[in-house]
Design an enzyme around this catalytic site. Structure first.
Site: not given
Ligand code: SIN
Length: 309
Positions: A45, A128
């Protein structure tokens, strides 16, 4: 024997298919599910300096042809992912660290620590769309240059950058000009299409809570935009490996991305919707499709898209 192996900056992948940063990859338990699946790498993540709970729920919704999310980078903080990169080594797969610091100094600090970790590749997430009040860095070309200068200076591992989709040739060229000047091991195209709005007409309501219902669109809705981004960056930067991401649900989808110029592909929404069996299924479908076409390796057709002129 059909060979769908891939290599990025000396890092060998048993197949070109693995997981995207984001879905079901925030905890060690989730990462071990990926490690035990057929995914050819373990992407973790996107992490920030401090742990984050992310945006309020509901922040993800399945759609008939994909998904919308506004997760807001829920993660355990980078120190945990540095630790996980060692713990995951026993699975003998490349580990990809995804870094998404909320400011440049955070990214520098995180990358310096990952330099001495077991992570094999670092994907800098400049795209993001879901942190309230924080514009996507890769849409600001000046800021992108500043960030990439600082990060390429400190990063000692193969470094790639994950981009949001672009829609205008001038923007592709601007970003390619920036990337060309920096030493990058790969580019990942694309993150979700930011700030879509999905409405439930019965409830007369948005389907996710954060940001008034605005969130990143993924899945089949974004495949053609993702293909266009892979193709354009492959044309502009033919020597930089591209990881394609966005709407890959089948071996034929993966084939199309490689034909457009991708070196590997990442699975996001399909992994959420189908679970870890998607990796082996799509790898098998890709091999079967190559066999049907008489290709033996990805090099036989990578980037060889025909146009009609
Ligand atoms: C998120 O955690 O909002 C998604 C990750 C991303 O779009 O980079």
């Amino acid at each position: 024997m059909i060979d769908i192996t891939a290599e990025i900056s000396g890092v060998k992948l048993e197949t070109c298919v693995f997981n995207a940063a984001g879905p079901k990859d925030a905890t060690l338990k989730e990462l071990e599910v990926i490690a035990k699946s057929a995914s050819s790498a373990i992407t973790m993540k996107s992490c920030t300096l401090e742990p984050r709970k992310g945006n309020p729920e509901p922040r993800y919704c399945d759609l008939p042809e994909g998904s919308i999310n506004s997760s807001g980078l829920p993660n355990l903080g980078y120190k945990e992912y540095v630790r996980f990169s060692s713990l995951l080594k026993k699975y003998h797969k490349p580990v990809v660290a995804s870094v998404s610091g909320l400011k440049l100094a955070d990214n520098v600090k995180i990358i310096k620590v990952f330099n001495n970790s077991e992570a094999d590749l670092i994907e800098l997430n400049l795209s993001c769309p879901n942190v309230p009040g924080k514009p996507q860095v890769c849409y600001d070309f000046e800021q992108s240059e500043e960030v990439l200068d600082a990060i390429t200076d400190v990063c000692k591992k193969p470094l790639g950058v994950k981009l949001a989709p672009y829609f205008d040739f001038a923007h592709f060229e601007q970003m390619a000009g920036i990337l060309r000047k920096r030493k990058l091991a790969f580019i990942t195209c694309i993150n979700s299409i930011g700030n879509a709005l999905v409405i439930d007409p019965d409830k007369e309501s948005a389907v996710i809570k954060p940001k008034g219902g605005f969130g990143g669109l993924g899945g089949k809705y974004v495949k053609y935009t993702a293909l266009a981004n892979v193709r354009k960056f492959h044309e502009l930067l033919p020597h930089v490996p591209i990881i394609g991401c966005g709407g890959i649900y089948s071996g034929k989808d993966a084939f199309e991305f490689i034909l457009a110029g991708a070196t590997a592909v990442q699975l996001g929404t399909v992994f959420i919707q189908e679970g870890p069996s998607c990796f082996g299924r799509i790898q098998k479908e890709l091999k079967d499709y190559l066999k049907k076409k008489g290709y033996e390796t990805l090099e036989d057709f990578r980037g060889k898209l025909k146009t009609l002129d």
